[in-house]
Structure formats: structure tokens, C-alpha cells
Design an enzyme around this catalytic site. Structure first.
Site, short mmCIF file in Angstrom:
data_model
loop_
_atom_site.label_atom_id
_atom_site.label_comp_id
_atom_site.label_asym_id
_atom_site.label_seq_id
_atom_site.Cartn_x
_atom_site.Cartn_y
_atom_site.Cartn_z
N SER A 56 -13.53 16.11 -37.89
CA SER A 56 -12.32 16.76 -37.37
C SER A 56 -11.76 17.72 -38.41
O SER A 56 -12.20 17.72 -39.57
CB SER A 56 -11.26 15.71 -37.03
OG SER A 56 -10.76 15.15 -38.24
N ASP A 93 -15.22 18.55 -34.52
CA ASP A 93 -14.47 17.88 -33.45
C ASP A 93 -13.11 18.58 -33.27
O ASP A 93 -12.40 18.80 -34.25
CB ASP A 93 -14.27 16.41 -33.88
CG ASP A 93 -13.77 15.52 -32.76
OD1 ASP A 93 -13.97 15.87 -31.59
OD2 ASP A 93 -13.19 14.46 -33.08
N HIS A 94 -12.78 18.93 -32.06
CA HIS A 94 -11.48 19.56 -31.75
C HIS A 94 -11.18 20.80 -32.60
O HIS A 94 -10.09 20.91 -33.18
CB HIS A 94 -10.33 18.55 -31.90
CG HIS A 94 -10.37 17.48 -30.86
ND1 HIS A 94 -9.99 17.66 -29.55
CD2 HIS A 94 -10.79 16.18 -30.93
CE1 HIS A 94 -10.16 16.55 -28.87
NE2 HIS A 94 -10.66 15.63 -29.68
N ASP A 115 -11.48 23.58 -28.72
CA ASP A 115 -10.60 22.88 -27.79
C ASP A 115 -9.43 23.78 -27.38
O ASP A 115 -8.40 23.83 -28.03
CB ASP A 115 -10.09 21.59 -28.45
CG ASP A 115 -9.21 20.77 -27.51
OD1 ASP A 115 -8.97 21.25 -26.37
OD2 ASP A 115 -8.78 19.68 -27.90
N HIS A 225 -14.22 12.29 -24.43
CA HIS A 225 -13.44 12.00 -25.64
C HIS A 225 -12.64 10.72 -25.40
O HIS A 225 -12.58 10.21 -24.29
CB HIS A 225 -12.46 13.15 -25.93
CG HIS A 225 -13.11 14.33 -26.56
ND1 HIS A 225 -12.85 14.72 -27.84
CD2 HIS A 225 -14.04 15.19 -26.08
CE1 HIS A 225 -13.58 15.78 -28.13
NE2 HIS A 225 -14.31 16.09 -27.08
N SER A 228 -12.86 5.00 -27.22
CA SER A 228 -12.85 3.71 -27.92
C SER A 228 -12.43 2.61 -26.95
O SER A 228 -11.62 2.83 -26.04
CB SER A 228 -11.89 3.76 -29.11
OG SER A 228 -12.55 4.34 -30.22
N ASN A 268 -17.42 10.08 -27.45
CA ASN A 268 -16.75 10.14 -28.76
C ASN A 268 -16.03 8.84 -29.08
O ASN A 268 -15.18 8.37 -28.31
CB ASN A 268 -15.68 11.24 -28.74
CG ASN A 268 -16.25 12.63 -28.73
OD1 ASN A 268 -17.46 12.81 -28.59
ND2 ASN A 268 -15.39 13.62 -28.88
N ASP A 270 -14.01 7.02 -32.35
CA ASP A 270 -13.46 7.07 -33.71
C ASP A 270 -12.57 5.85 -33.96
O ASP A 270 -12.76 5.10 -34.91
CB ASP A 270 -12.66 8.37 -33.88
CG ASP A 270 -12.16 8.57 -35.29
OD1 ASP A 270 -12.53 7.76 -36.17
OD2 ASP A 270 -11.40 9.52 -35.55
P1 13P Z 1 -10.98 7.49 -29.75
O1 13P Z 1 -9.64 7.69 -30.39
O2 13P Z 1 -10.84 6.81 -28.43
O3 13P Z 1 -11.94 6.83 -30.64
O4 13P Z 1 -11.56 8.96 -29.43
C1 13P Z 1 -12.16 9.73 -30.44
C2 13P Z 1 -12.38 11.15 -30.04
O5 13P Z 1 -12.26 11.54 -28.90
C3 13P Z 1 -12.78 12.09 -31.09
O6 13P Z 1 -12.83 13.40 -30.63
O1 G3H Z 2 -9.95 12.92 -31.52
C1 G3H Z 2 -9.64 12.89 -32.70
C2 G3H Z 2 -10.44 12.17 -33.69
O2 G3H Z 2 -10.26 10.77 -33.56
C3 G3H Z 2 -10.18 12.66 -35.08
O3 G3H Z 2 -8.95 12.23 -35.55
O4 G3H Z 2 -7.82 14.29 -36.41
O5 G3H Z 2 -7.19 11.98 -37.23
O6 G3H Z 2 -9.37 13.02 -37.91
P1 G3H Z 2 -8.29 12.93 -36.86
ZN ZN Z 3 -11.40 13.84 -29.07
#
Ligand code: 13P
Ligand code: G3H
Ligand code: ZN
Length: 323
Positions: A56, A93-94, A115, A225, A228, A268, A270
């Protein structure tokens, strides 16, 4: 310019093609440090799964761009050393601006997400197309997004879900030239995904929207996305060892397994990893209050993370033995 091929990385094109055909999803696990990277690579080598290493904007800032490059290169070599050269994608990511995507492409990323989902539709199309035109010159693949996920996560924040409108997906894919599309069907970022009372179930994913999207862009790679599952046993462990996490709830693994069998080819994850590490570290600190060698708490955190990722690959994503 450092091209990703010099680092031994691959883009996501062929991985997605195979995943859509084969009815499984490629894991996209976020990393910010060495232990997370070790856990991801060893789990995916042990299960022979391709993997997307996800970074990210916050991770880039935290870990340092130059170190990240070398970590990604190291990951490729580490996999070989562990005995199996799995395909590894390094993905932004994003990504929030053209400049961020460009900078990642120039420093070894093989895939980027732009994004623009929070912008009005036309602006999302314009920005995404700009990134695609730049990225494709270097054979870097691009993920776009339509629809906004609920949930709050650091730089990714949105109060309310706005589901993807299936009637927009075909036009968006055609006009932008993106390689994959993230959609919003009820998943959500973070560990506190839904406001539910204890014992209550979160709303089910909108498989009807997913099916409508698939009808309009048959076989096109779709991304989820916020996937989790917030395993209750891990949350309980965090709380048992002094943490305070209440009313956390995630996406059920059954629903994710079902999604992975469709055109959803990237999932995804995280937050589950963050929870697993936290639980392991808390346990060490409570059971061994005199411990002060980081290897003795980051090591158990890494082990727990590796087990979690192996479970995801084997039982949720279905990507084992696809490398
Ligand atoms: P979670 O917060 O559900 O793990 O999603 C992670 C994510 O979408 C990263 O882009
Ligand atoms: O979707 C977001 C990811 O979980 C990354 O999170 O921006 O805190 O690194 P972060
Ligand atoms: Zn995400």
C-alpha cells in the site's frame, strides 16, 4: 527505470487467466516488513501457490521504496532457495494518483491498482485510462475499481458501501483497457467490518451483483478487496492476552470459497494477518514478560502468519499446486 523482469517478477495477466479458468483465486497478501514477507513466501512455496505481494501507499512510506525493491528481489531468490520458484507479482494496492502508479512502475512493480472508485464515473475512467496507457508500455498490469467498499482503514476510508453498478462494468473495462476490476459486493476493509450485535451475522455478500457483472464481462478477471474473515479464535486469543477487540466480524470463508470459484481471481487479505501477528506477540509478552529479543516475539508472529496463509491458500482460495 528498473523493470520488474530484472527482479524476476511477473505481471498478473497469465495468473488471472489461469485462475478464472481453473475456478480459484490468487492470494493478494499485504506486507510491510521482513517477517510478513517471509511468512507469505514460505506459505506459498510450501503450498505451491502463485502469489501477489501487495504494497500500500502506507507500506511504501513505512518500509522505504528502495528497501522494498530489494525485498521483492530477495523474495524471488528466497522462494528458489526454499525449493520452488513460484510466480510472484509485486502490486501497488490502492494507488491514488497517476504519479504514485508511475513511480511504482519505474521502480520494479509488475502490477498497479489505480483506485478512482470514489471519483465520479467519468473521472474514474479518465484517471484509470491514463494509468493503463502508461503501464502497458512496460507490460505492467492494472487493476481498476468500480463501487466503494464500506469500512475504515488508514488511507482507505469510506463510511458507506456503494455497490458496483453492473450496468457500468462493460463500458468501464472497454474505455479504460484495465486488466482486472475490483468490485464492491459487500466486503469491507479492516477488522471491524460491520456494526453487528454479538452473535449476529453480517449481511451476506451480493452474489447477484457478482453474477450480473460476470454476464456483462464474461471471463474478465474480478478482484475482491476487504476479504479478511477476522477469525474469532484469533480475536479471542488477542483478548485473552490483554487486547481489547470487541464486535469484530469478517467475511465468511465459505462465501469467499464460493467467490473464488467464479471469475473472482484475486482476493485481498491484510487484516487477518495483522490479527494473527498481534495474537502471537501478545501471547509471548504475557507468558514471558522478561522477553526482549525481537526475534523471540516476531518469530512466533511469523510462524502464526505462515500457518494462516497456508490455510487461506489451501482451504479458501484454492490456489495450492497452481504455481
Ligand atoms: P482486509 O482489511 O479485509 O484484509 O482487506 C485488505 C484489502 O482489501 C487490501 O487492499
Ligand atoms: O486496503 C488496505 C490495506 O489493508 C492496506 O492498509 O493502507 O494501512 O497499509 P494500509
Ligand atoms: Zn483494499
Amino acid at each position: 527505470m528498473l523493470h520488474y523482469k530484472e527482479l524476476g517478477l511477473v505481471n498478473s495477466r497469465e495468473l488471472f487467466r489461469n485462475a478464472v479458468k481453473g475456478g480459484y483465486a490468487i492470494p493478494a497478501f499485504n506486507f510491510n516488513n521482513l517477517e510478513q514477507l517471509q511468512a507469505i513466501i514460505s506459505a506459498c512455496v510450501e503450498t505451491k501457490s502463485p502469489v501477489i505481494l501487495q504494497v500500500s501507499k502506507g507500506a511504501r512510506k513505512y518500509a522505504n521504496q528502495t528497501l522494498l525493491q530489494y525485498l521483492a528481489k530477495g523474495a524471488v531468490e528466497y522462494a528458489k532457495e526454499l525449493g520452488y520458484a513460484i510466480p510472484i507479482v509485486l502490486h501497488l494496492d490502492h494507488g491514488d494518483t497517476f504519479e504514485t502508479c508511475k513511480s511504482c512502475i519505474e521502480t520494479g512493480f509488475s502490477s498497479v491498482m489505480i483506485d478512482g472508485s470514489h471519483f465520479p464515473y467519468d473521472e474514474n475512467v479518465r484517471l484509470t485510462k491514463q494509468v493503463v496507457e502508461y503501464a502497458h508500455q512496460f507490460d505492467v498490469t492494472v487493476e481498476g475499481e468500480l463501487g466503494v467498499l464500506a469500512g475504515i482503514e488508514d488511507e482507505v476510508s469510506s463510511e458507506h458501501t456503494s455497490y458496483t453498478r453492473p450496468e457500468e462494468v462493460e463500458d468501464f473495462v472497454r474505455k479504460t483497457g484495465v486488466d482486472s476490476l475490483a468490485i464492491s459486493i459487500g466486503t469491507s476493509h479492516g477488522a471491524f467490518k460491520f456494526k453487528v450485535k454479538p452473535g449476529q451475522l453480517p449481511p451476506p455478500l451480493r452474489f447477484d451483483i457478482l453474477e450480473e457483472c460476470e454476464k456483462r464481462i464474461p471471463g474478465f478477471p474480478i478482484v475482491l478487496h476487504g476479504a479478511s474473515s477476522v477469525p474469532q479464535e484469533i480475536v479471542d486469543e488477542i483478548n485473552k492476552y490483554g487486547g481489547k477487540m470487541e464486535n469484530t466480524v469478517g467475511i465468511s470463508e465459505e462465501q469467499l470459497r464460493k467467490a473464488a470459484k467464479s471469475a473472482v481471481c484475486k482476493i485481498n487479505i491484510d487484516s487477518d494477518g495483522r490479527l494473527a501477528m498481534t495474537a502471537a506477540i501478545r501471547k509471548v509478552f504475557v507468558e514471558k514478560p522478561g522477553e526482549f529479543d525481537p526475534r523471540n516475539y516476531l518469530g512466533p508472529a511469523r510462524d502464526k502468519l505462515r500457518e494462516l496463509y497456508k490455510h487461506k491458500v489451501l482451504n479458501v482460495l484454492g490456489s495450492a499446486n497452481k504455481a
